[in-house]
Design a protein around this motif. Structure first.
Motif, mmCIF file in Angstrom:
data_model
loop_
_atom_site.group_PDB
_atom_site.id
_atom_site.type_symbol
_atom_site.label_atom_id
_atom_site.label_comp_id
_atom_site.label_asym_id
_atom_site.label_seq_id
_atom_site.Cartn_x
_atom_site.Cartn_y
_atom_site.Cartn_z
ATOM 1 N N VAL A 66 0.834 -1.437 0.357
ATOM 2 C CA VAL A 66 0.053 -0.243 -0.115
ATOM 3 C C VAL A 66 1.262 1.296 0.158
ATOM 4 C CG1 VAL A 66 -1.890 -0.923 1.136
ATOM 5 C CG2 VAL A 66 -0.286 -0.142 2.699
ATOM 6 N N GLU A 67 2.608 1.170 -0.119
ATOM 7 C CA GLU A 67 2.935 2.323 0.185
ATOM 8 C C GLU A 67 4.150 1.899 -0.347
ATOM 9 O OE1 GLU A 67 4.985 5.102 3.060
ATOM 10 O OE2 GLU A 67 2.785 5.273 4.005
ATOM 11 N N ILE A 68 4.820 3.136 -1.304
ATOM 12 C CA ILE A 68 6.341 2.275 -2.262
ATOM 13 C C ILE A 68 6.598 4.219 -2.250
ATOM 14 C CG2 ILE A 68 6.822 2.422 -4.762
ATOM 15 C CD1 ILE A 68 4.118 1.158 -4.821
ATOM 16 N N THR A 69 8.270 4.078 -1.803
ATOM 17 C CA THR A 69 9.142 5.398 -1.812
ATOM 18 C C THR A 69 10.063 5.322 -2.572
ATOM 19 O OG1 THR A 69 8.356 4.877 0.204
ATOM 20 C CG2 THR A 69 10.162 6.665 -0.454
ATOM 21 N N LEU A 70 9.815 6.516 -3.864
ATOM 22 C CA LEU A 70 10.352 6.398 -4.445
ATOM 23 C C LEU A 70 11.964 7.344 -4.303
ATOM 24 C CD1 LEU A 70 8.079 7.973 -7.399
ATOM 25 C CD2 LEU A 70 8.519 5.429 -7.254
ATOM 26 N N GLY A 71 13.394 7.002 -4.666
ATOM 27 C CA GLY A 71 14.270 8.195 -4.494
ATOM 28 C C GLY A 71 15.994 7.527 -4.682
ATOM 29 N N ARG A 72 16.665 8.163 -4.290
ATOM 30 C CA ARG A 72 17.874 7.766 -4.606
ATOM 31 C C ARG A 72 18.861 7.053 -2.912
ATOM 32 N NH1 ARG A 72 20.106 12.749 -4.303
ATOM 33 N NH2 ARG A 72 21.539 12.055 -1.988
ATOM 34 N N ASP A 73 17.435 7.164 -2.331
ATOM 35 C CA ASP A 73 17.982 5.851 -0.547
ATOM 36 C C ASP A 73 17.725 4.353 -0.612
ATOM 37 O OD1 ASP A 73 18.558 4.884 1.556
ATOM 38 O OD2 ASP A 73 17.668 6.030 2.684
ATOM 39 N N PRO A 74 18.446 3.767 -0.907
ATOM 40 C CA PRO A 74 18.671 2.205 -1.315
ATOM 41 C C PRO A 74 17.763 1.414 -0.278
ATOM 42 C CG PRO A 74 20.831 2.563 -0.809
ATOM 43 C CD PRO A 74 20.810 4.084 -0.175
ATOM 44 N N ASN A 75 16.909 2.733 0.544
ATOM 45 C CA ASN A 75 16.044 1.666 1.227
ATOM 46 C C ASN A 75 14.390 1.357 0.895
ATOM 47 O OD1 ASN A 75 17.624 0.332 3.897
ATOM 48 N ND2 ASN A 75 17.754 2.165 4.221
ATOM 49 N N CYS A 76 14.774 2.905 -0.395
ATOM 50 C CA CYS A 76 13.461 3.307 -1.248
ATOM 51 C C CYS A 76 12.925 1.923 -1.348
ATOM 52 C CB CYS A 76 13.696 4.044 -2.094
ATOM 53 S SG CYS A 76 13.346 5.268 -1.250
ATOM 54 N N SER A 86 16.265 12.952 -5.239
ATOM 55 C CA SER A 86 16.395 12.919 -3.453
ATOM 56 C C SER A 86 16.262 12.395 -3.018
ATOM 57 C CB SER A 86 15.162 14.393 -2.790
ATOM 58 O OG SER A 86 15.088 15.339 -3.106
ATOM 59 N N ALA A 87 16.881 11.780 -1.710
ATOM 60 C CA ALA A 87 17.068 10.521 -0.800
ATOM 61 C C ALA A 87 15.612 9.882 -0.470
ATOM 62 C CB ALA A 87 17.450 10.737 0.585
ATOM 63 N N ARG A 88 14.680 10.793 -0.149
ATOM 64 C CA ARG A 88 13.572 10.252 -0.797
ATOM 65 C C ARG A 88 12.388 10.874 -1.471
ATOM 66 N NH1 ARG A 88 11.240 6.575 2.829
ATOM 67 N NH2 ARG A 88 9.608 7.944 3.734
ATOM 68 N N HIS A 89 12.637 10.926 -2.199
ATOM 69 C CA HIS A 89 11.972 12.041 -3.223
ATOM 70 C C HIS A 89 9.778 11.937 -3.236
ATOM 71 C CE1 HIS A 89 13.146 14.512 -6.665
ATOM 72 N NE2 HIS A 89 11.061 14.297 -7.273
ATOM 73 N N ALA A 90 9.478 11.334 -3.450
ATOM 74 C CA ALA A 90 8.097 10.820 -3.943
ATOM 75 C C ALA A 90 7.691 9.479 -3.415
ATOM 76 C CB ALA A 90 7.395 11.052 -4.952
ATOM 77 N N ARG A 91 6.491 9.463 -3.026
ATOM 78 C CA ARG A 91 5.477 8.459 -2.366
ATOM 79 C C ARG A 91 4.535 8.053 -2.918
ATOM 80 N NH1 ARG A 91 5.652 8.831 3.660
ATOM 81 N NH2 ARG A 91 4.924 10.630 3.477
ATOM 82 N N LEU A 92 3.625 7.378 -3.687
ATOM 83 C CA LEU A 92 2.719 6.215 -3.885
ATOM 84 C C LEU A 92 2.125 5.120 -3.151
ATOM 85 C CD1 LEU A 92 3.317 5.479 -7.571
ATOM 86 C CD2 LEU A 92 2.235 6.700 -6.731
ATOM 87 N N ALA A 93 0.896 6.020 -2.629
ATOM 88 C CA ALA A 93 0.130 5.917 -1.386
ATOM 89 C C ALA A 93 -1.281 5.082 -2.618
ATOM 90 C CB ALA A 93 0.354 5.928 -0.368
ATOM 91 N N TYR A 94 -1.564 4.038 -1.312
ATOM 92 C CA TYR A 94 -3.047 3.648 -1.895
ATOM 93 C C TYR A 94 -3.904 3.472 -0.484
ATOM 94 C CZ TYR A 94 -7.026 1.037 -3.239
ATOM 95 O OH TYR A 94 -7.755 0.678 -3.830
#
Length: 156
Positions: A66-76, A86-94
């Protein structure tokens, strides 16, 4: 004789009240069970993100969370190897039955179909997200909640 008849009537009345109470509790239990099964069966429809980086072949990611994080951080969930992201650039959430895109305070901003994203916005299949120099295309699958609801109501 009238005392015996009165006793029998009292017993029958008590039995009928207990039967009514049992029936009401059974109806409540059945309704709660159906509602619980309906809520437990609700899942986010799967989403596929096709990532196009400059000078690289397209790469697809499929998610059912239900949640997906987009970014440069390898934990995304979708790590983007792009210096303008950015490291944590954007988020998709349902939530509320729809997929939403939100910028997480990125330095260069997030574009949705060429427009700068300033507030969380509903996304649909075919939308293009741009984070830095990376473009992501969304593909949503059909949701099966209606079929699940009909199956639960029919008692399967």
């Amino acid at each position: 004789m009238s005392a015996t008849a009165l006793l029998i009537l009292r017993i029958l009345l008590a039995l009928s009240l207990y039967m009514l109470l049992g029936w009401a509790l059974w109806l409540l239990w059945r309704d709660i069970r159906q509602q619980g099964a309906l809520l437990a069966g609700r899942k986010a429809p799967s989403i596929t993100l096709t990532v196009q980086r400059p000078g690289a072949p397209p790469q697809s990611f499929r998610f059912e969370q239900v949640e997906i994080t987009l970014g440069r951080d390898p934990n995304c969930e979708v790590p983007l190897d792009d210096g303008t992201v950015s490291a944590r650039h954007a988020r998709l959430a349902y939530h509320h039955g729809q997929w939403w895109l939100e910028d997480l305070g990125s330095t260069n901003g997030t574009l949705l179909n060429g427009e700068l994203l300033t507030t969380p916005t509903v996304v649909i299949s075919g939308d293009e997200i741009r984070c830095g120099q990376t473009t992501l295309t969304l593909a949503l699958t059909a949701h099966t909640l209606i079929a699940d609801t009909l199956r639960i109501q029919s008692g399967e």
